[in-house]
Design a protein around this motif. Structure first.
Motif, PDB file in Angstrom:
ATOM      1  N   ALA A 236      92.280  40.135  16.244  1.00 21.85           N
ATOM      2  CA  ALA A 236      92.323  41.587  16.377  1.00 21.85           C
ATOM      3  C   ALA A 236      91.177  42.077  17.225  1.00 21.85           C
ATOM      4  O   ALA A 236      90.126  41.430  17.333  1.00 21.85           O
ATOM      5  CB  ALA A 236      92.268  42.250  14.994  1.00 21.85           C
ATOM      6  N   GLN A 288      99.173  39.172   9.866  1.00 21.16           N
ATOM      7  CA  GLN A 288      98.864  39.882  11.101  1.00 21.16           C
ATOM      8  C   GLN A 288      99.930  40.926  11.384  1.00 21.16           C
ATOM      9  O   GLN A 288     101.120  40.670  11.263  1.00 21.16           O
ATOM     10  CB  GLN A 288      98.758  38.897  12.264  1.00 21.16           C
ATOM     11  N   GLU A 297      96.046  42.306  17.346  1.00 19.84           N
ATOM     12  CA  GLU A 297      96.122  43.568  16.622  1.00 19.84           C
ATOM     13  C   GLU A 297      95.103  44.546  17.235  1.00 19.84           C
ATOM     14  O   GLU A 297      94.039  44.113  17.689  1.00 19.84           O
ATOM     15  CB  GLU A 297      95.745  43.386  15.149  1.00 19.84           C
ATOM     16  N   THR A 298      95.406  45.810  17.211  1.00 13.66           N
ATOM     17  CA  THR A 298      94.458  46.802  17.714  1.00 13.66           C
ATOM     18  C   THR A 298      93.975  47.729  16.605  1.00 13.66           C
ATOM     19  O   THR A 298      93.291  48.715  16.873  1.00 13.66           O
ATOM     20  CB  THR A 298      95.094  47.636  18.836  1.00 13.66           C
TER      21      THR A 298
END
Length: 304
Positions: A236, A288, A297-298
């Motif tokens: 992430a 995830q 991932e953000t």
């Protein structure tokens, strides 16, 4: 937002004041500004830290031994800069003392030869974890962030913070475990903070190309890089470009440890948001969520 507080809640566990601002300052500022819950637990006051302000050298452990109080105030100022209002010391201020460290010939940190009897490195694991279990069950975070098993670079307090955080996360979710510490709470996602190897190499290369050979002296952008994580291990990233100013203000608040002409600000001057605005993480518990930029991932709450 609910009547009890923010719907999404992040807990971070760090070893000393300043670690949080270096590793996740932009993430903390971003989430706090968005109204998400951000709680920081700091395990020691950093009493054994090196003092970079000459007029405050008398606070050192081998002199007046008052650096912990100084760094407590610096943490207050850093959290004000980040907009974080919930920050605590593990077990209360002074419960555990900075263990100190020394450098191994291989370039990573190890425990110091002489360690205070109350050093965090010597803490009973269950006792220390119970302090954190109480916080977890009170705050009820969906996401926990701490160090990897090596403490990112070997510092004994970072390693101990990792152990305490991981053990406490397990105990906190056990229905039958010490109910006097609060109602059981299972943390859905756990991340270890990380620094992207490719980003660090690019930043160092830009600094060297600009003629700066002193910032992070001895580190070769094309050679071995301690402190970094290979990009294929990252899960992430949080893009906090709009909060870099707050992160740099928080770093500046830790004035006994970080100087305006030091490597962190040199990196900022050369690379700006690209090095400090984006912070990286490894997912070690939980599923995830949807992927965004760079196949990561953000948002640490993704998929919840």
């Amino acid at each position: 937002m609910t009547e009890q507080g923010p719907e999404q809640r992040l807990l971070l566990v760090h070893a000393h004041p300043d670690d949080e601002s270096i590793m996740q300052g932009a993430t903390m500022a971003k989430y706090a500004a968005e109204g998400r819950g951000v709680t920081l637990v700091t395990c020691t006051a950093g009493e054994m830290g090196e003092i970079l302000v000459p007029e405050l050298e008398h606070l050192a452990a081998d002199k007046d031994d008052l650096l912990g109080e100084q760094r407590r105030g610096e943490l207050d100022d850093a959290m004000a800069a980040l907009g974080v209002t919930d920050f605590r010391f593990l077990g209360g201020f002074g419960t555990y003392r900075d263990s100190g460290m020394q450098w191994h010939d291989d370039g990573h940190a190890i425990a110091a030869d002489d360690i205070h009897e109350n050093a965090f490195w010597r803490a009973d694991l269950t006792e220390a974890a119970d302090h954190l279990v109480r916080v977890i069950r009170e705050v009820r975070p969906q996401v926990l962030v701490t160090y990897d098993e090596f403490g990112n670079y070997g510092h004994p307090d970072h390693i101990q913070a990792h152990r305490v955080a991981m053990y406490a996360s397990l105990l906190a979710g056990a229905e039958s475990y010490k109910r006097e510490l609060g109602e059981a709470w299972e943390i859905a996602k756990i991340y270890w903070g990380a620094m992207s190897e490719s980003r660090m190499r690019a930043s160092l290369r830009a600094i060297r190309d600009a003629g700066d050979e002193t910032t992070f002296e001895g580190m070769d952008p094309d050679g071995p890089l301690p402190f970094t994580t290979p990009d294929d291990q990252l899960s992430a990233l949080v893009v906090g470009d709009d909060y870099v100013g707050r992160k740099m203000a928080a770093l500046a608040a830790h004035r006994t440890q970080i100087t305006l002409d030091g490597p962190f600000f040199a990196l900022s001057n050369n690379q700006g948001n690209s090095v400090w605005g984006t912070e990286f993480f490894r997912l070690v518990k939980g599923r995830q969520g949807p992927l965004g930029a760079e196949g990561l991932e953000t948002d640490l709450f993704a998929g919840l």
